[in-house]
Design an enzyme around this catalytic site. Structure first.
Site, PDB file in Angstrom:
ATOM      1  N   ASP A  44       0.845  -1.191   0.000  1.00  0.00           N
ATOM      2  CA  ASP A  44       0.000   0.000   0.000  1.00  0.00           C
ATOM      3  C   ASP A  44       0.885   1.248   0.000  1.00  0.00           C
ATOM      4  O   ASP A  44       1.943   1.248  -0.621  1.00  0.00           O
ATOM      5  CB  ASP A  44      -0.922  -0.043   1.221  1.00  0.00           C
ATOM      6  CG  ASP A  44      -2.261   0.616   0.962  1.00  0.00           C
ATOM      7  OD1 ASP A  44      -2.303   1.859   0.882  1.00  0.00           O
ATOM      8  OD2 ASP A  44      -3.271  -0.098   0.834  1.00  0.00           O
ATOM      9  N   HIS A  52      -3.468   5.842   3.970  1.00  0.00           N
ATOM     10  CA  HIS A  52      -4.215   4.680   3.499  1.00  0.00           C
ATOM     11  C   HIS A  52      -3.570   3.373   3.940  1.00  0.00           C
ATOM     12  O   HIS A  52      -4.243   2.452   4.420  1.00  0.00           O
ATOM     13  CB  HIS A  52      -4.305   4.749   1.973  1.00  0.00           C
ATOM     14  CG  HIS A  52      -5.181   3.738   1.344  1.00  0.00           C
ATOM     15  ND1 HIS A  52      -4.722   2.498   0.937  1.00  0.00           N
ATOM     16  CD2 HIS A  52      -6.491   3.769   1.001  1.00  0.00           C
ATOM     17  CE1 HIS A  52      -5.705   1.819   0.388  1.00  0.00           C
ATOM     18  NE2 HIS A  52      -6.798   2.575   0.409  1.00  0.00           N
ATOM     19  N   ASN A  84     -14.070   1.032  -6.473  1.00  0.00           N
ATOM     20  CA  ASN A  84     -15.108   1.925  -5.969  1.00  0.00           C
ATOM     21  C   ASN A  84     -15.757   2.785  -7.058  1.00  0.00           C
ATOM     22  O   ASN A  84     -16.224   3.880  -6.776  1.00  0.00           O
ATOM     23  CB  ASN A  84     -14.504   2.876  -4.927  1.00  0.00           C
ATOM     24  CG  ASN A  84     -13.753   2.151  -3.847  1.00  0.00           C
ATOM     25  OD1 ASN A  84     -14.156   1.086  -3.404  1.00  0.00           O
ATOM     26  ND2 ASN A  84     -12.635   2.713  -3.418  1.00  0.00           N
ATOM     27  N   SER A 123     -11.186  -0.782  -0.220  1.00  0.00           N
ATOM     28  CA  SER A 123      -9.895  -0.839   0.474  1.00  0.00           C
ATOM     29  C   SER A 123     -10.054  -1.251   1.922  1.00  0.00           C
ATOM     30  O   SER A 123      -9.199  -1.947   2.475  1.00  0.00           O
ATOM     31  CB  SER A 123      -9.224   0.535   0.460  1.00  0.00           C
ATOM     32  OG  SER A 123      -8.455   0.731  -0.682  1.00  0.00           O
TER      33      SER A 123
END
Length: 452
Positions: free
Chosen positions: A198, A230, A328, A401
């Site tokens: 990530d 994130h 998304n 996520s």
């Protein structure tokens, strides 16, 4: 992951200018590199053919044992080979590209060639207005410093102070862990290695640092320290502690060993090369699961990447499961988009998102495309509280996520419960144990994730 912008400036060797070390949100969806899937046992032959036919440069070999210079090698080398994955990345000028593509049709040692993609973190902020406001205040001049600080404290702490999701008491455990049955599980992930690829991790976060067994950056010019947030959030959901400070329990595999790979820059984006390097490293570290809350959108009818599919198969045969966010791009009920790359690969576990009412999250993509592209399982992905690099150390976010690390953590629990199980068996245990929901399989797959 909604990024279809035009290409930005050019950097070293003609690659896109990598703002935040590798990517800017004005970058295009592709770079000028190509992913090359090499036939087992014929890597040397395949690369030699590319050099002779297309004039590509000699390849640098990337070993799983990362060094501090690996990110720079990835950036500067004309070609690199990940031997354990059976994949090369080659740079091709415009007059070389046709020859590179034709080699895949004519040369048995080269199984597939694909353009290198730009991928993004698959997360939406719980309140976009808060993010915009915080960015504005942080840029305000020194004359109103006290006012700015006061406003930022209110914004940063609002996520923790706000009421929990309807129907759940989060005084001790987050709603996501409750919904997935984590508190009642006898397992904690002890002894199991979990990789989260990530934006890195907050290496000084008090909830995480004690169990951070490995960390590496594959983003040129950036340390593994998370300048985005994130990655820290995803690490926390998968592996946060049993008793965090100042927050309810939010981590699934609370005693697993954490391996954090920075494959996305502080702007939230990265390239296939960086992600493949992270996968190569995680596999070399012996991780049983690789969690990737990242991706890029695909179009209707678009087939999965052959390169990522073969990598996922090879890793599965060797004992490692790959889990990825479905994406998304949807705006339900008016528009539903297909599962993004690389979650759309059949051998990658694609994860959709649910809200606290066990409805499909409005943004969560669906299994609409052929040859894979399915949702395998669904997990909590709305109003998810987890670790965050900035004060007070925790924040709520939403996105596929946030659903993905719930699944990765649960796989660690299954791996502890059945230490001799193959990766394919762990996948079967996970899907068989899911709670069936009165929702279409294209949206939730086997159903709601349940811990063993």
């Amino acid at each position: 992951m909604n990024h279809h912008e035009t290409a930005g400036g050019r950097g070293h060797r003609g690659r896109p200018d990598l703002a935040d070390a590798g990517i800017s949100k004005t970058a295009g969806e592709y770079t000028d590199r190509f992913l090359v899937l090499l036939a087992p046992g014929a890597q040397e032959e395949g690369m030699a053919t590319l050099r002779s036919r297309a004039g590509t440069e000699p390849a640098e070999r990337i070993r799983p044992d990362v060094t501090e210079s690996t990110a720079e090698v990835l950036e500067q080398a004309g070609s690199v080979v990940f031997e354990d994955l059976g994949v090369a990345v080659v740079q091709a000028a415009p007059d070389q590209r046709r020859a590179v593509m034709e080699t895949a049709r004519d040369e048995p040692a080269v199984l597939a060639v694909e353009r290198e993609r730009v991928l993004w973190a698959s997360q939406l902020t719980e309140s976009r207005a808060e993010t915009v406001t915080a960015d504005y205040l942080r840029g305000y001049h020194d004359g109103v410093e006290e006012l700015v600080q006061h406003a930022l404290e209110r914004i940063d702490t609002a996520a923790v102070r706000e009421p929990g999701p309807a129907g759940f008491d989060e005084s001790l455990v987050t709603w996501g862990l409750q919904a997935a049955g984590v508190p009642r599980s006898a397992f904690s992930g002890q002894g199991v290695r979990v990789a989260v690829l990530d934006t890195g991790v907050d290496t000084g976060h008090p909830d995480l640092t004690a169990r951070l067994e490995g960390a590496a950056s594959f983003v040129p010019g950036q340390a593994v320290q998370d300048g985005h947030g994130h990655g820290t959030h995803c690490v926390g959901t998968s592996c946060g502690p049993r008793t965090p400070g100042g927050a309810p329990r939010y981590g699934v595999a609370c005693e697993a060993e954490i391996y954090a790979g920075k494959v996305l820059g502080d702007g939230g984006g990265g390239t296939d090369t960086q992600i493949l390097a992270g996968m190569n490293w995680a596999f070399g570290q012996g991780c049983r699961v690789i969690s990737m809350s990242l991706g890029s959108p695909v179009g209707p009818g678009e087939r999965p990447s052959r390169v990522y599919e073969q990598i996922a198969r090879r890793l599965m045969r060797a004992g490692t499961l790959v889990v990825a966010a479905a994406g998304n791009e949807s705006e339900r009920p008016h528009a539903v988009e297909p599962v993004g790359h690389p979650a759309n690969c059949p051998s990658v576990l694609g994860v959709g998102a649910l809200d606290s009412g066990f409805a499909v999250a409005s943004f969560s993509n669906a299994g609409l495309n052929p040859d894979g592209g399915q949702i395998d399982i669904a997990a909590p992905g709305v109003d998810v509280l987890s670790s965050w690099p900035q004060a007070p150390g925790h924040r709520r976010l939403r996105g596929t996520s946030m659903a993905t690390p719930h699944v990765a953590g649960a796989i660690a629990l299954f791996a502890e419960a059945a230490p001799g199980a193959s990766a394919a068996e762990l996948k079967s245990f996970l899907l068989a144990g899911a709670r069936r929901l009165p929702l279409p399989a294209v949206d939730v797959g086997a159903g709601l994730l349940q811990a063993p």
